[in-house]
Design an enzyme around this catalytic site. Structure first.
Site, PDB file in Angstrom:
ATOM      1  N   GLN A 195       0.855  -1.077   0.189  1.00  0.00           N
ATOM      2  CA  GLN A 195       0.058   0.126  -0.028  1.00  0.00           C
ATOM      3  C   GLN A 195       0.908   1.139   0.011  1.00  0.00           C
ATOM      4  OE1 GLN A 195      -2.173   0.576   3.702  1.00  0.00           O
ATOM      5  NE2 GLN A 195      -3.609   1.919   2.631  1.00  0.00           N
ATOM      6  N   GLY A 196       0.906   1.993  -1.105  1.00  0.00           N
ATOM      7  CA  GLY A 196       1.922   3.055  -1.155  1.00  0.00           C
ATOM      8  C   GLY A 196       0.757   4.605  -1.212  1.00  0.00           C
TER       9      GLY A 196
ATOM     10  N   SER B  40       0.858   6.711   2.206  1.00  0.00           N
ATOM     11  CA  SER B  40       1.442   7.551   3.167  1.00  0.00           C
ATOM     12  C   SER B  40       2.831   8.252   2.397  1.00  0.00           C
ATOM     13  CB  SER B  40       1.733   7.315   4.353  1.00  0.00           C
ATOM     14  OG  SER B  40       0.289   6.544   5.065  1.00  0.00           O
TER      15      SER B  40
ATOM     16  N   GLU C 126     -10.532  -0.795   5.082  1.00  0.00           N
ATOM     17  CA  GLU C 126      -9.185  -0.912   5.873  1.00  0.00           C
ATOM     18  C   GLU C 126      -9.692  -0.627   7.380  1.00  0.00           C
ATOM     19  OE1 GLU C 126      -6.070   1.708   5.281  1.00  0.00           O
ATOM     20  OE2 GLU C 126      -4.752   0.700   6.710  1.00  0.00           O
TER      21      GLU C 126
ATOM     22  N   SER D 210      -5.749   7.515  12.082  1.00  0.00           N
ATOM     23  CA  SER D 210      -5.431   7.386  13.487  1.00  0.00           C
ATOM     24  C   SER D 210      -6.625   7.369  14.290  1.00  0.00           C
ATOM     25  CB  SER D 210      -4.554   8.589  13.976  1.00  0.00           C
ATOM     26  OG  SER D 210      -5.188   9.772  13.924  1.00  0.00           O
ATOM     27  N   ASN D 211      -6.689   7.065  15.695  1.00  0.00           N
ATOM     28  CA  ASN D 211      -7.731   7.280  16.388  1.00  0.00           C
ATOM     29  C   ASN D 211      -8.348   8.656  16.691  1.00  0.00           C
ATOM     30  OD1 ASN D 211      -7.471   4.528  16.359  1.00  0.00           O
ATOM     31  ND2 ASN D 211      -7.462   4.337  18.463  1.00  0.00           N
ATOM     32  N   GLU D 212      -7.308   9.475  16.387  1.00  0.00           N
ATOM     33  CA  GLU D 212      -8.046  11.172  16.416  1.00  0.00           C
ATOM     34  C   GLU D 212      -8.786  11.377  15.489  1.00  0.00           C
ATOM     35  OE1 GLU D 212      -4.707   9.876  17.305  1.00  0.00           O
ATOM     36  OE2 GLU D 212      -5.224  10.205  19.445  1.00  0.00           O
TER      37      GLU D 212
END
Ligand SMILES: Cc1cc2nc3c(=O)[nH]c(=O)nc-3n(C[C@H](O)[C@H](O)[C@H](O)COP(=O)(O)OP(=O)(O)OC[C@H]3O[C@@H](n4cnc5c(N)ncnc54)[C@H](O)[C@@H]3O)c2cc1C
Lengths: 383, 383
Positions: A126-127, A129, A244, A368-370
């Site tokens: 997976q490219g 980020s 995801e 992220s969880n945020e």
């Protein structure tokens, strides 16, 4: 409302249980049970066994190996797989790019990639980020410029999980720098043996080599490897990230880890503090599992159910809490090195700290969880 | 009650800070040092000896400096700030502490004099594979024949056990109780297997088989209480080391929040993240208060009060350490998962300190047993 499984679903569950506990090599299941890293060969062998039995990609369209199961059956399938310590089919293939190609791909892309993707003949990376495009993925800067019947790709991706095994990488690239950032992104499939593509390892805090940087220097990519519309990549990315999110917090695996923690605890399970902690975790996991069953958490028509954020957020927290419990059960025995030879400390205890440290990632990746809280606040609560 | 340092203590802090910053101000230097055995810098160790820091807690008669727990805490705090891998806690506080508590005047002068001068590295071999921070030994047993003593059994993990020049080993005595012994690493029946711990430190498995040993102090005397007292002292000193580590983990995080940009703005634009950093600060402040209070209690020399205070400090530091360590990684995102970036190692080391000396749940259990003994806690009360 109905509590019990129907007789058919019960039989389905038994069938899954029998398959996973008898058809997947014990050595692979032991590797998972002991928290060791799977080799590429083990991943591939496992997925081919599952695929041959129609159990690798049951959620895909039936034309491409899907089974048309109910959400409940999909849950039972995953639950029994994880209960038996069978590794899940590679997420990059089964949950990420496979459904994308099936939904957005051309018919020749489907024929070329889907069977090989289901069978793990192609290992996908997976490219997405980049160093400066993490949570703010849309600010990505890797460019693809059209040159005849090719795109020429330049830039850098990072955090590429298991990129060292990758045959192909699905990337988000900037194809129009002059529009709103989301509107200038496309998805390209890139052969990782292409000239100009280089994979460089990153060492993580548990000492593992799990992620990589992937560099692109004038990498030429045939234009027919564009997925969907030119500059339509953001829609595809959102579709993929929704899937995801659902896959990233495996309830069954967490339950399994907690069950195993109770076994490993030995006499420590007589300690009321430990018991209270286990009971609290079991209850939270129950709530999570039931929530997963209750909400149809899968993408429908390209839009993920917003409650999938609840599953990702809570699931990763519980996954981390269980790993912290195991670390505490290990206590001073966690100081033994994972690969120490001739140590009197049990292997699970020597692996507990690396596992705990490694799982800090779970609340960072997959959105992220945020960012999950943000999604809940915005799309569910309307704030 | 006065929580402030006097001028001399401030000067001590500044001197140590200057020295260790030169060695490990660049985190890469620490990584380089911990990658190869013995896992710390012999040069810095010699400098610490030159400054009189290795002899700090020992009386002048024993070749030390005769300072108290406040000064030792100051040193530990500075070592914690840079995650100095030198065996100060293992060698000076634990092994040296037990020699000081149990040795004859001659043994103390010989061993502590050499330790203070940096000539001999001591390690305490007390922890056994099956035990959790108990002050008594059981898996290694002592035998006496005609006035000569031998030891048999396994100690693991022994912090810095592979590098140590002299081993201080605890063992179950033939008539009950636990004795302390001096063992030469090249004595008969000794095997040592060293390995890195997951924070870059060092530990070892020590196996003894009919190994000749010299009793510390009066032969056959039960020193369980002394071991318990040394562990309590070490818990408070480790609390200082943890405070230093937490302080830097927080500072590194706030710096990062100011500098890292996503969505076109620095992360400290997001109040959700700033509030989390504020909570980390609250945890740190509370832990600091309890650790400094416990240090003053230790200085009274009252064993019962010290044991209680050490458990309270241990519990508070455990909670703060986990909170700050986990949040430091989370607020950074992926970068903190890499071995190259410092924050993950700070989190790892905070856990290692707990595993060496007793974790939060261990202290909580001890304190839970005493709640009926008092109406309220009065930190100022003399017992
Ligand atoms: C082990 C690991 C494996 C990975 N594997 C892959 C992979 O295979 N392929 C791939 O493409 N990517 C992968 N990733 C990357 C992952 O998706 C990113 O790390 C993630 O998107 C977060 O980005 P970042 O690390 O740059 O953190 P940042 O985005 O810089 O975030 C830093 C902190 O700020 C918070 N934050 C950011 N924006 C906001 C906001 N608006 N409001 C509140 N808080 C905010 C974050 O939650 C985090 O706490 C992986 C990451 C890790 C750690």
């Amino acid at each position: 409302m109905q509590l019990e499984l129907s007789a058919e679903d019960q039989a389905f569950r038994e069938e899954m249980r029998t398959f996973f506990t008898t058809q997947v090599p014990q050595s692979i299941r032991d590797t998972v049970a002991n928290g060791r890293e799977l080799t590429k060969e083990q991943f591939v062998e496992n997925q081919r066994i599952l695929n041959a039995a129609g159990l690798a990609v049951p959620h895909w369209p039936e034309e491409w190996g899907g089974r048309g199961w109910s959400d409940l059956r999909r849950h039972l399938w995953l639950e029994e797989m994880q209960r038996a310590y069978v590794p899940a089919p590679l997420a990059f293939n089964a949950n990420m790019i496979g459904p994308v190609i099936a939904h957005f791909g051309t018919s020749s892309q489907k024929e070329r990639f889907l069977p090989a993707t289901a069978n793990l003949d192609i290992w996908w990376s997976q490219g997405f980020s980049e160093p400066d495009a993490g949570s703010d993925l849309a600010s990505l800067r890797t460019t693809a410029v059209r040159d005849g019947d090719h795109f020429v790709v330049n830039g850098q991706k990072t955090w590429t999980t298991l990129g060292q095994h990758g045959d192909w990488i699905f990337t988000l690239v900037r194809t129009d720098p002059d529009v709103k950032k989301q509107a200038g992104i496309s998805m390209l499939l890139i052969d990782m043996t292409s000239p100009g593509l280089e994979v460089r390892p990153i060492e993580l805090i548990d000492g593992s080599h799990e992620v990589n940087e992937v560099w692109f220097e004038d990498v030429r990519v045939p234009a027919d490897l564009l997925v969907g519309e030119l500059n339509g990549g953001w829609t595809i990315a959102k579709f993929l990230l929704g899937n995801e999110r659902v896959g990233v917090a495996p309830v069954g695996a967490i339950k399994r880890a907690l069950g195993r923690a109770k076994e490993l605890a030995g006499p420590l399970l007589d300690d009321p503090l430990t018991r209270a902690r286990v009971a609290g975790l079991e209850n939270e996991l129950l709530a999570l599992e039931l929530t997963a069953l209750r909400v149809a958490a899968h993408s429908s028509e390209g839009a993920p159910h917003p409650a999938s954020s609840v599953l990702k957020l809570k699931g990763t927290e519980l996954q981390q809490a269980v790993s912290e419990l195991v670390l505490d059960l290990a206590g001073p025995r966690a100081l033994g090195a994972a690969d120490a030879t001739g140590s009197d400390l049990p292997e699970w205890a020597r692996r507990s700290a690396p596992t705990y440290l490694n799982l800090r990632k779970a609340s960072i990746y997959g959105g992220s969880n945020e960012i999950q809280r943000q999604i809940i606040a915005r799309t569910i609560l309307g704030l | 009650m006065d929580f402030t340092y006097d001028d001399e203590q401030v000067a001590l802090r500044d001197a140590v800070r200057g020295l260790v910053r030169k060695a490990y101000g660049d985190f890469e230097e620490r990584r380089r040092t911990t990658r190869e055995d013995p896992g710390f810098s012999e040069k810095l160790w010699a400098q610490l000896a030159e400054m009189g820091l290795l002899g700090l807690p020992f009386s002048e008669d024993d070749g030390g400096v005769g300072a108290g727990p406040v000064e030792v805490g100051i040193v530990a705090h500075e070592l914690g700030r840079v995650l100095a891998p030198e065996p100060y806690l293992a060698s000076v506080v634990l092994a040296g502490g037990l020699v000081a508590a149990t040795g004859t005047p001659e043994q103390r002068a010989e061993l502590l004099g050499a330790l203070s001068a940096g000539e001999v590295l001591l390690a305490l071999a007390h922890q056994e594979p099956g035990s959790r921070w108990a002050p008594a030994a059981s898996a290694v047993t002592a035998r006496e024949e005609g006035g000569s003593w031998t030891l048999t059994g396994v100690k693991e993990p022994v912090a810095h056990g592979a590098r140590a020049d002299v081993l201080v080993v605890t063992a179950a005595l033939p008539d009950g109780g636990t004795g302390a012994f001096v063992v030469a690493p090249d004595a008969d029946g000794v095997t040592r297997e060293g390995y890195p711990t997951y924070d870059g430190g060092r530990a070892a498995r020590l196996s003894l088989s009919g190994t000749p040993a010299t009793p510390l102090g009066e032969p056959g005397a039960d020193v369980t209480d002394s071991i318990a007292a040394v562990l309590d002292t070490a818990r408070v000193v480790a609390g200082h080391e943890a405070l230093g580590a937490m302080e830097v983990a927080l500072a590194t995080t706030t710096e990062y929040l100011k500098n890292r940009k996503q969505f076109g703005v620095p992360l400290n634009t997001f109040q959700a993240l700033n509030f989390r950093a504020a909570d980390m600060y609250v945890s740190l402040e509370l832990a600091q208060s309890v650790v400094h209070w416990a240090t003053m209690v230790l200085a009274t020399g009252d064993g019962d009060r010290s044991a209680d205070a050490a458990a309270r400090a241990g519990l508070q530091v455990s909670r703060a350490g986990r909170h700050i360590g986990q949040e430091a990684i989370q607020l950074h995102g992926g970068i903190a998962m890499t071995a190259e970036y410092s924050v993950g190692s700070y989190t790892a080391h905070l856990h290692v300190l707990e595993q060496l000396l007793g974790d939060g749940q261990h202290h909580l259990a001890a304190l839970a047993g005493t709640v009926a003994d008092h109406e309220v806690l009065d930190p100022l009360a003399a017992s």
